[in-house]
Design a protein around this motif. Sequence first.
Motif, PDB file in Angstrom:
ATOM      1  N   THR A 101       0.852  -1.183   0.000  1.00  0.00           N
ATOM      2  CA  THR A 101       0.000   0.000   0.000  1.00  0.00           C
ATOM      3  C   THR A 101       0.892   1.238   0.000  1.00  0.00           C
ATOM      4  N   PRO A 102       0.346   2.418  -0.298  1.00  0.00           N
ATOM      5  CA  PRO A 102       1.173   3.634  -0.245  1.00  0.00           C
ATOM      6  C   PRO A 102       1.844   3.848   1.105  1.00  0.00           C
ATOM      7  N   SER A 103       1.123   3.606   2.195  1.00  0.00           N
ATOM      8  CA  SER A 103       1.723   3.820   3.515  1.00  0.00           C
ATOM      9  C   SER A 103       2.869   2.843   3.757  1.00  0.00           C
ATOM     10  N   GLN A 104       2.710   1.597   3.330  1.00  0.00           N
ATOM     11  CA  GLN A 104       3.782   0.626   3.497  1.00  0.00           C
ATOM     12  C   GLN A 104       4.996   0.993   2.647  1.00  0.00           C
ATOM     13  N   TRP A 105       4.732   1.468   1.439  1.00  0.00           N
ATOM     14  CA  TRP A 105       5.839   1.855   0.558  1.00  0.00           C
ATOM     15  C   TRP A 105       6.600   3.039   1.142  1.00  0.00           C
ATOM     16  N   VAL A 106       5.871   4.039   1.641  1.00  0.00           N
ATOM     17  CA  VAL A 106       6.508   5.221   2.214  1.00  0.00           C
ATOM     18  C   VAL A 106       7.401   4.839   3.385  1.00  0.00           C
ATOM     19  N   ARG A 107       6.895   3.987   4.253  1.00  0.00           N
ATOM     20  CA  ARG A 107       7.686   3.574   5.412  1.00  0.00           C
ATOM     21  C   ARG A 107       8.926   2.788   4.984  1.00  0.00           C
ATOM     22  N   ALA A 108       8.789   1.967   3.961  1.00  0.00           N
ATOM     23  CA  ALA A 108       9.901   1.119   3.528  1.00  0.00           C
ATOM     24  C   ALA A 108      10.970   1.895   2.772  1.00  0.00           C
ATOM     25  N   VAL A 109      10.563   2.904   1.992  1.00  0.00           N
ATOM     26  CA  VAL A 109      11.515   3.607   1.134  1.00  0.00           C
ATOM     27  C   VAL A 109      12.184   4.790   1.828  1.00  0.00           C
ATOM     28  N   TRP A 110      11.613   5.269   2.914  1.00  0.00           N
ATOM     29  CA  TRP A 110      12.140   6.472   3.575  1.00  0.00           C
ATOM     30  C   TRP A 110      13.604   6.347   3.978  1.00  0.00           C
ATOM     31  N   PRO A 111      14.044   5.241   4.586  1.00  0.00           N
ATOM     32  CA  PRO A 111      15.470   5.163   4.967  1.00  0.00           C
ATOM     33  C   PRO A 111      16.412   5.359   3.787  1.00  0.00           C
ATOM     34  N   ASP A 112      16.040   4.889   2.609  1.00  0.00           N
ATOM     35  CA  ASP A 112      16.882   5.084   1.437  1.00  0.00           C
ATOM     36  C   ASP A 112      16.833   6.529   0.965  1.00  0.00           C
ATOM     37  N   LEU A 113      15.669   7.141   1.007  1.00  0.00           N
ATOM     38  CA  LEU A 113      15.537   8.521   0.552  1.00  0.00           C
ATOM     39  C   LEU A 113      16.349   9.478   1.406  1.00  0.00           C
ATOM     40  N   VAL A 114      16.409   9.201   2.697  1.00  0.00           N
ATOM     41  CA  VAL A 114      17.081  10.134   3.617  1.00  0.00           C
ATOM     42  C   VAL A 114      18.501   9.692   3.952  1.00  0.00           C
ATOM     43  N   GLY A 115      18.947   8.582   3.374  1.00  0.00           N
ATOM     44  CA  GLY A 115      20.281   8.068   3.666  1.00  0.00           C
ATOM     45  C   GLY A 115      21.373   9.031   3.241  1.00  0.00           C
ATOM     46  N   PRO A 116      22.552   8.927   3.833  1.00  0.00           N
ATOM     47  CA  PRO A 116      23.632   9.880   3.551  1.00  0.00           C
ATOM     48  C   PRO A 116      24.071   9.899   2.096  1.00  0.00           C
ATOM     49  N   GLN A 117      24.022   8.757   1.408  1.00  0.00           N
ATOM     50  CA  GLN A 117      24.465   8.733   0.022  1.00  0.00           C
ATOM     51  C   GLN A 117      23.459   9.375  -0.925  1.00  0.00           C
ATOM     52  N   ALA A 118      22.241   9.630  -0.449  1.00  0.00           N
ATOM     53  CA  ALA A 118      21.224  10.243  -1.305  1.00  0.00           C
ATOM     54  C   ALA A 118      21.261  11.768  -1.232  1.00  0.00           C
ATOM     55  N   ARG A 119      22.065  12.326  -0.341  1.00  0.00           N
ATOM     56  CA  ARG A 119      22.041  13.782  -0.155  1.00  0.00           C
ATOM     57  C   ARG A 119      22.470  14.517  -1.415  1.00  0.00           C
ATOM     58  N   VAL A 120      23.291  13.880  -2.251  1.00  0.00           N
ATOM     59  CA  VAL A 120      23.756  14.551  -3.458  1.00  0.00           C
ATOM     60  C   VAL A 120      22.598  14.919  -4.376  1.00  0.00           C
ATOM     61  N   LEU A 121      21.509  14.143  -4.349  1.00  0.00           N
ATOM     62  CA  LEU A 121      20.369  14.435  -5.213  1.00  0.00           C
ATOM     63  C   LEU A 121      19.623  15.668  -4.727  1.00  0.00           C
ATOM     64  N   GLU A 122      19.522  15.849  -3.416  1.00  0.00           N
ATOM     65  CA  GLU A 122      18.925  17.072  -2.887  1.00  0.00           C
ATOM     66  C   GLU A 122      19.845  18.267  -3.139  1.00  0.00           C
ATOM     67  N   GLN A 123      21.151  18.051  -3.051  1.00  0.00           N
ATOM     68  CA  GLN A 123      22.087  19.120  -3.371  1.00  0.00           C
ATOM     69  C   GLN A 123      21.949  19.549  -4.831  1.00  0.00           C
ATOM     70  N   ALA A 124      21.716  18.583  -5.710  1.00  0.00           N
ATOM     71  CA  ALA A 124      21.552  18.897  -7.132  1.00  0.00           C
ATOM     72  C   ALA A 124      20.320  19.759  -7.361  1.00  0.00           C
ATOM     73  N   ILE A 125      19.249  19.478  -6.645  1.00  0.00           N
ATOM     74  CA  ILE A 125      18.043  20.292  -6.765  1.00  0.00           C
ATOM     75  C   ILE A 125      18.312  21.704  -6.248  1.00  0.00           C
ATOM     76  N   GLY A 126      19.050  21.800  -5.146  1.00  0.00           N
ATOM     77  CA  GLY A 126      19.415  23.115  -4.635  1.00  0.00           C
ATOM     78  C   GLY A 126      20.265  23.897  -5.627  1.00  0.00           C
ATOM     79  N   LEU A 127      21.175  23.217  -6.303  1.00  0.00           N
ATOM     80  CA  LEU A 127      22.002  23.870  -7.313  1.00  0.00           C
ATOM     81  C   LEU A 127      21.141  24.359  -8.474  1.00  0.00           C
ATOM     82  N   ALA A 128      20.158  23.560  -8.858  1.00  0.00           N
ATOM     83  CA  ALA A 128      19.253  23.969  -9.934  1.00  0.00           C
ATOM     84  C   ALA A 128      18.435  25.188  -9.542  1.00  0.00           C
TER      85      ALA A 128
END
Length: 207
Positions: A101-128
């Motif tokens: 379900t959406p709630s299960q997916w959100v809970r499962a994917v959040w650790p990857d989205l907020v993980g340290p190696q993913a910060r570069v993607l948020e930095q890229a958006i900030g650069l844009a």
Amino acid sequence: MDVSAEDGTPNQAGYRRSTGSPRGEARRRDLLDRVSEDLAANGLVDFSLRRAARAAGTTHKVLLYYFDGADDLLAQAVLQLREQRVERAWAVATEGPGRRTPSQWVRAVWPDLVGPQARVLEQAIGLAMYDPDRYGALARGASEQYLPVLLAVCPEHWSAERGREVAEMVLAALRGFLVAARTSDDTSGIAAGFEALARALEREEAG
């Protein structure tokens, strides 16, 4: 942030961008993989062709043989990292015997989205956001790539309109939480907000 060639060569004259052969493409992919790994580990701060060359174990002139300058290399590396994260999001959506379900997916994917190696993607958006004319492509379509994943985990009895509305709400909320996670130390507030989102999704699914 410095993304200049640092070599004084105007317009990278004399360098080819691609060999056009399978061997050359394999070499280009290997270089891109190494630069992407460096970005995932160290972020965008102080990115340059010389730093990328060190990470790839080559010279900046070799990189200019395969890529159309620092901006092109940066854009391709960010795109590759984003595609890898979207692939992991699909894996989370489809793993296991049942439909998530959406709630299960959100809970499962959040650790990857907020993980340290993913910060570069948020930095890229900030650069844009800082220089949209030069780096707008780094952010373009970033969130929309997750829409098919979210729509795939929506309950089958939902209408297309309802699924789209919920998916857009989830993406907007997650964007806000990610910005907060990268720019503040309010971990308890972010966690509380995320739990509220998950519970709201659970109520939506039950309705």
